[in-house]
Write a protein that holds these residues in place. Structure first.
Motif, short mmCIF file in Angstrom:
data_model
loop_
_atom_site.label_atom_id
_atom_site.label_comp_id
_atom_site.label_asym_id
_atom_site.label_seq_id
_atom_site.Cartn_x
_atom_site.Cartn_y
_atom_site.Cartn_z
N GLU A 211 0.91 -1.18 -0.13
CA GLU A 211 -0.01 0.09 -0.04
C GLU A 211 0.88 1.31 -0.09
O GLU A 211 0.62 2.37 -0.51
N PHE A 212 2.01 1.10 0.69
CA PHE A 212 2.75 2.16 0.71
C PHE A 212 4.25 1.77 0.48
O PHE A 212 4.71 0.51 0.68
N PRO A 213 5.33 2.70 -0.02
CA PRO A 213 6.65 2.23 -0.16
C PRO A 213 7.26 1.66 1.08
O PRO A 213 7.10 2.18 2.06
N ILE A 214 7.62 0.31 0.85
CA ILE A 214 8.03 -0.26 2.23
C ILE A 214 9.22 0.12 2.73
O ILE A 214 9.86 -0.33 4.05
N TYR A 215 10.32 0.51 2.13
CA TYR A 215 11.58 0.96 2.48
C TYR A 215 11.86 2.39 2.69
O TYR A 215 11.44 3.23 1.71
N ALA B 86 5.70 15.23 -1.22
CA ALA B 86 5.43 14.07 -1.97
C ALA B 86 4.46 13.07 -0.93
O ALA B 86 3.86 12.42 -1.29
N ASN B 87 5.35 13.04 0.27
CA ASN B 87 4.92 12.11 1.11
C ASN B 87 3.31 12.50 1.85
O ASN B 87 2.37 11.72 1.71
N ILE B 88 3.23 13.82 1.92
CA ILE B 88 1.84 14.32 2.33
C ILE B 88 0.96 14.11 1.28
O ILE B 88 -0.33 13.69 1.56
N PHE B 188 11.64 15.83 9.00
CA PHE B 188 12.10 15.02 7.78
C PHE B 188 12.26 13.60 8.29
O PHE B 188 12.94 13.20 9.38
N GLY B 189 11.91 12.56 7.50
CA GLY B 189 11.92 11.40 7.94
C GLY B 189 10.53 10.75 8.29
O GLY B 189 10.42 9.38 8.40
N THR B 190 9.52 11.64 8.37
CA THR B 190 8.09 11.21 8.33
C THR B 190 7.61 10.18 7.12
O THR B 190 7.76 10.70 5.93
N LEU B 191 7.46 9.13 7.34
CA LEU B 191 6.86 8.31 5.95
C LEU B 191 5.52 8.58 5.51
O LEU B 191 4.74 8.91 6.35
N GLN B 192 5.43 8.44 4.55
CA GLN B 192 3.86 8.10 4.06
C GLN B 192 2.94 7.39 4.96
O GLN B 192 1.90 7.70 5.20
N GLN B 193 3.50 6.41 5.46
CA GLN B 193 2.62 5.51 6.34
C GLN B 193 2.19 6.47 7.54
O GLN B 193 1.02 6.41 8.14
#
Lengths: 269, 207
Positions: A211-215, B86-88, B188-193
């Protein structure tokens, strides 16, 4: 600012440029592989077939170097999951079997050594153990925490790269090498290859349908023009799946037809 | 203290719980959010800059009561800014259209000489055309940074007149929630998840 000389590739967090960078550690390892290969094939049989196989092995040595060095090495360690997948595919599915093809005639021509290390090698290259080694390394080195943790250091990245070569050698040894001598008929080889590489498809499926980039390392890498981390991951999954299928089923097809032709010839004789 | 809930009691209080949930409920203080908790909440700042259409944008007035993500950066930024944006954007695409419209993303350029309105707009459109880009004079941007309390941006040119400079700036994104305060910052380092986890929670009033 990324240094233009590093011992081994690692994630730098700087924008990708096509400026060449030097990795002396990779050159040393490539030289060690070449030196080891040269020592192993020296004095082997001098038939046209053995010479051809030795050349194939040398192609594997050169490809090992190209897979590790700039540009694929740094792209794989710090920028693109797809480059990482391509590097994994090359090292485990192409480089390793090519080198073993080159080593096989020389090893087959010699009497089996009697040392303890040969007994260890016999155990490590038995199909079950070899499949376990490949699966453990392939699985563990694609766990996100391992990739994210290892790729940021040169030592970690070096360990992952070498583990992939070891995994590839383990996987292909029972298929390519006739020593240590063991009964391993072709139908079993086909089954072994199919079962042992299922993990390859498993990793690819995770990449394709995540669902999301895993790395984190690739998600947080300076962006590559026109490629989102998600698309990159899906390309990585595609490379793993398609590349693995082509190699594994290509080899299985070759093994099957060689075996079938030989059986037909034996029946005719 | 523990409260035993029998099935009948659960059924009695269920409508109340559902009603609270439906209207947003009381503000929730969630320990589960992935954003970094700020030691002191930051009140929604009051500053005015110019948006990419050339219109004045009164930050506090125009975003009041809305979940607002505020970032400082510049379009030539090689890493932090494009990755954060991009992640947001990727996490927002996972939300319903209605929820997406309840979030305002504001990007304040710290490099007004190079970030023209047109360049800023076209850069933000790469992520999400609804993202708001703001610019102003150096003094106005400094005032905005001071209003939020972030480190002031600095241009790092290798030589006078060098237009290929980098800009040091705050890398975190502040999330101003419905209570008109930011309780969380996203470094910075916050992931899309992480964003995908927190945005619905922030919309529900968690902080």
């Amino acid at each position: 600012m990324a240094s233009n000389v590093q011992w081994w590739c690692s994630a730098q967090g700087t924008r990708w440029t096509w400026n060449w960078r030097a990795y002396p550690g990779i050159w040393l390892v490539a030289l060690a592989i070449a030196g080891g290969y040269w020592a192993a094939v020296r004095g082997g049989p001098d038939t046209p077939s053995a010479r051809r196989r030795r050349a194939i092995g040398w192609a594997g040595v050169v490809l090992a170097w190209l897979s590790l060095d700039w540009p694929l090495g740094p792209l794989a360690t710090g920028y693109l999951a797809s480059a990482h997948a391509l590097q994994f595919l090359l090292l485990t599915m192409v480089v390793s079997p090519l080198i073993l093809v080159g080593l096989a005639p020389g090893l087959a021509a010699r009497p089996e050594p009697a040392g303890w290390w040969w007994r260890v090698l016999r155990v490590l290259t038995s199909p079950l153990v070899a499949a376990i080694i490949f699966n453990i390394i392939a699985g563990a080195t694609h766990v996100p925490a391992v990739v994210d943790g290892f790729m940021v250091s040169q030592l970690g990245s070096f360990a992952l790269d070498l583990s992939w070569i070891v995994a590839g050698l383990a996987l292909w040894w029972p298929i390519v090498m006739s020593r240590p001598a063991r009964q391993f008929p072709v139908p079993f080889k086909l089954l072994y290859l199919f079962l042992a590489t299922l993990i390859h498809s498993g990793i690819a499926v995770v990449m394709l349908f995540a669902e999301f980039p895993i790395y984190g390392i690739y998600q947080l890498a300076p962006p590559m023009r026109g490629l989102t981390p998600m698309t990159d991951l899906q390309i990585a999954g595609g490379i793993m799946e398609l590349g693995g299928l082509v190699v594994v089923f290509g080899v299985m097809t070759g093994l099957f037809f060689t075996w079938a032709n030989r059986s037909a010839a034996d029946d005719g004789a | 203290m523990s409260i035993a809930l029998s099935p009948s009691r659960t059924l009695r209080i269920l409508p109340v719980v559902l009603a609270l949930a439906a209207c947003g409920g009381p503000a929730r203080n969630s320990q589960d959010l992935h954003g970094a908790a700020l030691p002191q909440p930051i009140a929604r700042p009051d500053f005015t800059l110019t948006d990419t259409r050339g219109q004045p944008f009164h930050f506090r007035q125009e975003t009041q009561g809305k979940l607002t993500l505020l970032a400082f950066g510049y379009t030539n930024c090689p890493d932090v800014c494009p990755v954060q944006m991009a992640n947001i954007a990727a996490a927002m695409r996972k939300l319903s259209r209605a929820d997406q419209q309840r979030i305002t993303v504001v990007f304040v350029t710290t490099d007004p000489p190079r970030d023209t309105a047109q360049r800023l707009r076209s850069w933000l459109d790469n992520f999400n055309p609804a993202f708001i880009g703001l610019r102003g004079s150096d003094a106005e941007i400094t005032r905005a940074e001071q209003a939020v309390g972030v480190a002031l941006a600095t241009r790092e040119a290798s030589a006078p007149g060098d237009t290929n400079y980098t800009v040091g700036h705050a890398a975190q994104v502040y999330a101003f929630t419905a209570d008109d305060s930011a309780h969380r910052a996203y470094p910075f380092g916050t992931l899309q998840q992480d964003w995908a986890h927190d945005l619905p929670e922030l919309l529900r009033g968690a902080h």
